[in-house]
Design an enzyme around this catalytic site. Sequence first.
Site, PDB file in Angstrom:
ATOM      1  N   LYS A  34      47.190  36.899  42.904  1.00 35.72           N
ATOM      2  CA  LYS A  34      47.973  37.333  44.248  1.00 35.72           C
ATOM      3  C   LYS A  34      48.099  36.496  45.390  1.00 35.72           C
ATOM      4  O   LYS A  34      47.754  35.290  45.423  1.00 35.72           O
ATOM      5  CB  LYS A  34      46.684  38.252  44.712  1.00 35.72           C
ATOM      6  CG  LYS A  34      46.324  39.293  43.962  1.00 35.72           C
ATOM      7  CD  LYS A  34      46.977  40.577  43.835  1.00 35.72           C
ATOM      8  CE  LYS A  34      46.248  41.766  43.003  1.00 35.72           C
ATOM      9  NZ  LYS A  34      47.040  42.767  42.971  1.00 35.72           N
ATOM     10  N   GLN A  80      33.667  40.634  35.961  1.00 34.48           N
ATOM     11  CA  GLN A  80      35.046  40.715  35.779  1.00 34.48           C
ATOM     12  C   GLN A  80      35.820  39.380  35.368  1.00 34.48           C
ATOM     13  O   GLN A  80      35.245  38.310  35.714  1.00 34.48           O
ATOM     14  CB  GLN A  80      35.893  41.585  36.916  1.00 34.48           C
ATOM     15  CG  GLN A  80      35.939  40.841  38.126  1.00 34.48           C
ATOM     16  CD  GLN A  80      36.131  41.695  39.379  1.00 34.48           C
ATOM     17  OE1 GLN A  80      35.813  42.847  39.405  1.00 34.48           O
ATOM     18  NE2 GLN A  80      36.425  41.002  40.555  1.00 34.48           N
ATOM     19  N   ASP A 133      45.212  41.274  38.626  1.00 30.14           N
ATOM     20  CA  ASP A 133      44.862  39.776  38.372  1.00 30.14           C
ATOM     21  C   ASP A 133      43.081  39.697  37.789  1.00 30.14           C
ATOM     22  O   ASP A 133      42.518  38.805  37.771  1.00 30.14           O
ATOM     23  CB  ASP A 133      44.567  38.708  39.566  1.00 30.14           C
ATOM     24  CG  ASP A 133      44.152  39.531  40.830  1.00 30.14           C
ATOM     25  OD1 ASP A 133      43.979  40.739  40.834  1.00 30.14           O
ATOM     26  OD2 ASP A 133      43.527  38.755  41.717  1.00 30.14           O
ATOM     27  N   ASP A 143      28.751  41.891  42.843  1.00 35.07           N
ATOM     28  CA  ASP A 143      30.032  42.620  43.250  1.00 35.07           C
ATOM     29  C   ASP A 143      30.114  44.020  42.400  1.00 35.07           C
ATOM     30  O   ASP A 143      29.796  43.974  41.379  1.00 35.07           O
ATOM     31  CB  ASP A 143      30.939  41.612  42.897  1.00 35.07           C
ATOM     32  CG  ASP A 143      32.552  42.160  43.424  1.00 35.07           C
ATOM     33  OD1 ASP A 143      32.486  42.180  44.873  1.00 35.07           O
ATOM     34  OD2 ASP A 143      33.286  42.644  42.693  1.00 35.07           O
ATOM     35  N   GLU A 193      26.106  45.342  46.406  1.00 36.23           N
ATOM     36  CA  GLU A 193      27.146  45.631  46.958  1.00 36.23           C
ATOM     37  C   GLU A 193      27.778  46.734  46.504  1.00 36.23           C
ATOM     38  O   GLU A 193      28.615  46.817  45.746  1.00 36.23           O
ATOM     39  CB  GLU A 193      28.419  44.349  46.993  1.00 36.23           C
ATOM     40  CG  GLU A 193      29.706  44.515  47.795  1.00 36.23           C
ATOM     41  CD  GLU A 193      30.848  44.912  47.125  1.00 36.23           C
ATOM     42  OE1 GLU A 193      31.114  45.081  46.047  1.00 36.23           O
ATOM     43  OE2 GLU A 193      31.669  45.137  47.829  1.00 36.23           O
ATOM     44  N   LYS A 212      40.546  36.380  51.466  1.00 36.86           N
ATOM     45  CA  LYS A 212      40.400  36.426  50.057  1.00 36.86           C
ATOM     46  C   LYS A 212      41.758  35.875  49.522  1.00 36.86           C
ATOM     47  O   LYS A 212      41.517  35.447  48.405  1.00 36.86           O
ATOM     48  CB  LYS A 212      40.230  37.823  49.878  1.00 36.86           C
ATOM     49  CG  LYS A 212      38.965  38.626  50.358  1.00 36.86           C
ATOM     50  CD  LYS A 212      38.737  40.037  49.801  1.00 36.86           C
ATOM     51  CE  LYS A 212      39.789  41.017  50.207  1.00 36.86           C
ATOM     52  NZ  LYS A 212      39.449  42.262  49.723  1.00 36.86           N
TER      53      LYS A 212
END
Lengths: 656, 656
Positions: A255, A315, A350, A386, A415, A527
């Site tokens: 990104k 991930q 991504d 996450d 989270e 980010k």
Amino acid sequence: MTQLKTANAKHTFQRVIIEHLAPEIDGGVFPIKRVPQEQVAVMADIYTEGHDSVNAVLLYRKLGEKAWKKLPMTSLGNDRWRADFVITEQSDHEYCIEAWVNHFETWQKDFKKRIEAGQDVTVDILIGINYLKHIVEQEKGKEVERIKSLLEEIQKASNSNQKQTLLLSAQLLSLTQATPDTASYVCYDKVLKVQVNSPKALLSSWYEFFPRSFGKNGKHGTFKDCEAILPEIARMGFDVIYLPPIHPIGTTHRKGKNNARVGGPNDPGSPWAIGGQGGGHKAIDARLGTMDDFHRFIKKANSLGLEVSIDIAYQCSPDHPYVKEHPEWFYQRPDGTIQYAENPPKKYEDVYPVNFYCSNSFELWQELKSIVDFWIDQGITIFRVDNPHTKPFAFWQWMIGETHKNHPEVVFLAEAFTRPNIMKQLGKVGFHQSYTYFTWRVSKAELIEYMTELTQTESREYFRPNFWPNTPDILPYHLQTGGRPAFISRLILAATLSSNYGLYGPAYELCVNTPVAGKEEYFDSEKYEIKQWNWNEPQNLKDIMTRINRIRKRNPALQTTWNVKFCDVNNDNLIAYYKKTDDSKNIILVIVNLDSANTQAGTVKLPLGQWGFAYDQSYKVVDLLTSDEYSWQGEWNFVELNPYKMPAHIFSVQQA
Amino acid sequence: MTQLKTANAKHTFQRVIIEHLAPEIDGGVFPIKRVPQEQVAVMADIYTEGHDSVNAVLLYRKLGEKAWKKLPMTSLGNDRWRADFVITEQSDHEYCIEAWVNHFETWQKDFKKRIEAGQDVTVDILIGINYLKHIVEQEKGKEVERIKSLLEEIQKASNSNQKQTLLLSAQLLSLTQATPDTASYVCYDKVLKVQVNSPKALLSSWYEFFPRSFGKNGKHGTFKDCEAILPEIARMGFDVIYLPPIHPIGTTHRKGKNNARVGGPNDPGSPWAIGGQGGGHKAIDARLGTMDDFHRFIKKANSLGLEVSIDIAYQCSPDHPYVKEHPEWFYQRPDGTIQYAENPPKKYEDVYPVNFYCSNSFELWQELKSIVDFWIDQGITIFRVDNPHTKPFAFWQWMIGETHKNHPEVVFLAEAFTRPNIMKQLGKVGFHQSYTYFTWRVSKAELIEYMTELTQTESREYFRPNFWPNTPDILPYHLQTGGRPAFISRLILAATLSSNYGLYGPAYELCVNTPVAGKEEYFDSEKYEIKQWNWNEPQNLKDIMTRINRIRKRNPALQTTWNVKFCDVNNDNLIAYYKKTDDSKNIILVIVNLDSANTQAGTVKLPLGQWGFAYDQSYKVVDLLTSDEYSWQGEWNFVELNPYKMPAHIFSVQQA
């Protein structure tokens, strides 16, 4: 004494009812959670038919110990009984309740009434003696030996008055209360568990930052660079630093700035697009340094009283080694591609989500657990996880459960800003801390309702809140519009309502509040790009943060979440609450102006009775933020808060 | 479609959570209770991780049936699901919940979003088709056959638009919703029970009287005498007549008038001092007649629509045959005597309690149960049980449970005015109706709080209230002082708040209110002497009783307890509540003046929205007590009640 014999093998049954035991989570399937020095208050309805006296005992022990510790339970009235025990060490515990009918106690109670009514008690004395004989014959233990000698004394007593006095003795009663009656003895049908966690699970101040933004002269930051900022974070009083993923970042579909679908050649990529040439979840992004650098970073942090928490994000970027080695761990599409993450219509090209239900899920789960094991070996004891709500509960229960067995010191923070049941379930299955809806609870009514839910309902037993006023993902509307006063008041609320809190800095202490238009997201989000922060810009909150963390450290009343109580204030823009230690030696009263734009005033009602204060004596309140002192008297006191000066009082309340 | 396969034998786990199921009593240990035509509303939190769609089905069946009936559950939001079923016959039932992930539904939900966002869905169409293929390959059933043919249609469709339309069809979705996904299928871990009782368990109007007080010319009454009064009781609209014990009464320590410790030769004795020369619990006091007379009495009662309830009091006079035959069933004292009943310092020398824990308790329990069996054989189906709270819960659970198996029509009413937990436990272990604290709930706040507890908490599932304004044991203070208006208002409250109610007559309809000084007891209590009642004394309440029972019979809204809702009134002496049928065709609004001495007026707020009434249209209220009609409009309406005329309105509310 036929009335005491139930021992008919063909015909036994439970006489004493133990029900509505609390705390008990889902019939004992899940443990409650505590940290050392916390108390477990055990309550149950315990009774039998008729007016017979019941005795109840709380049993508890460290898991693996043979002997139970025993505490007599106290009747609270209406057949509710209670006993409390304190967890004194960081080991899992278990507890249970036993109860029985105490016939001697029933008899003694009636005997007193007979005497008061002037009745002839000749035969009743014999009945009382028979109850004692029965105990001596049927039961065992050192109390029974003492009952035996008291019984002999009673039998030897020369007259009925003497016998009467001895039979009425409180000592005799308490000896019988320590001697379960075998015939009516009953034990609660489940042994319930307490999972005991590290003190950090209850008390922690988190500081999240992106290491790559601390390079010199606009370069990608390294762990070495970051070593230099650790003293400043420690000086501000935080004790956990949390780093977004530190692994190699994929280049495929990387990104760009502001989440642009296609990044440029110099874009650093989102740290959550894990895995690339340099490896996957067990590797370190070479731009941050080497594993040795990281070890040195951890060591430096630890030496300053800081623990390092890393992010567990299950991930993979398309470039993650797993994708080639184990394509079956991902979702295969009919066109031969692998499914990237989506929240239709949003696409995250991504990132590939992992398929926890794949054909060789057993191997996958083992590998995913090995990531945690790997980082524990590197010295990490705190993990921020996450998006746990998109992975199977069963996975977390297994993974965190196994980790707890070997590393009871490890803390996992969930989270999950999702549906309430899902968030609670993650707590039940093992997470030690959880993000919460605090981020969106703004009004006084919302805050009180939410704190009441968190602290006064069953979830208090397994769901430990961690309050975040912001995260890299969330710049809430009230921070976008409220300016510096809002940043201060939200910080104070987070840090004094919850003993676990955290923030994403330096965006927070610099009051960064430019959103993506119409969204609760940061514009130019860190980010997707490397930032250059100047911590010492004039609007910085470092001083106030330092003061707040110092107040938390010095005041045990603020070191738990469960003790919060709200006070009446005759102004809905002012919220007032206090926390105190059980002995009332430390009382902290917090009053926050929730209106970031205007001065608000009102009178606050203080629970002098709860604090053990006389209603007609003055007492001292010291504002720990400003060092201002006031002498107050009576229940109702005036406060006025100008948000541009300081939107809150944090008072230490002291008996004069 | 690897993402659908979880079937790794080494590695299976529960994916869908079903928790907080209600109703469920103590983890399913106890059944809930219903009568035919009542509904069971089943709710549970049901969810999985992430955003996958879940389907849930309520399963229920008659006990013993093989096939489950299935009802899809509906999401109420926040992961709470609900489905209701109606009990249509008087047989016990059971219920459970099953749930699974519906991957096609998740896919379809996302597919819609993709289309709305104008995304290319070529591959998504293939994925949707694959989900359907998977269902067709893995699952069975007639829905699967239809999915198969729809799938063929989709595959044959000539273009992507056509495929898209077919894939989005609601029919296809609902077919998949009726086809559990084997891989994620989960069933709640308990099957829960519904005990189904006779309609009388929910709806009954009890009239208690002492048969011996209905003799001619001051003589001891007989069943034959009582046959003559049955038509009058039936005419008043009662449907259960309840007789205090009808067995021979002991002569040893027989009590005199006003509970005098020593009775005279002509005192009839307390009916609860059971057993004498003429036999015990299976015999009839010869002064009342023969067993044949009793059979005739029952037959006469039944012919008038009355059921006869007798009293089960498990205790014996010293002259009871059991005392000689089974002295071990009683409490032996060290002086060789048997222990009489006591509540120190009070003594009941005419009664021996039974020792349920005696050495041959098995035989004792069998014998005690045989008493119930005996009277069932004589035609009795309703038992009022004296003092059940002083006998083991295990005994009731066994005895009532066994009786329910063979005689599901039998109803047991627990006379227990004791601690709340004990009263509830008696309901849990089997009693079909229970006396309540209504007798002492007097103020508006007390009544509302108590009704809320009875109807809105879990006890509603197993504890059926029966409201008694008086009993032979209790003449409450408010009846002692409130005169005729109090008798009327308490009668109306009992009969309209609770669908089960009863009273001790004729003391009630004659407004007898002379107490033992300072106590809530009747002076010259009928328990110890024979009365001569003149039913037609001018203060009698027969007419109002008749009207109230007729109103109860004609208005289905009053035939359940669970539907009560309270209305705001701006006067604390006025209480207002309504009950309505689900279809709102029958709405009864009751307003009672709780002040027996003064006229009270106020305005009542009516829930027009709940009733489906327009706010601007007038509606009719007809007072069923007086036949007065009013036309009302709007939410707030004025009422005024003079207690000397009529302390209450019972309005039928009708849309104009």
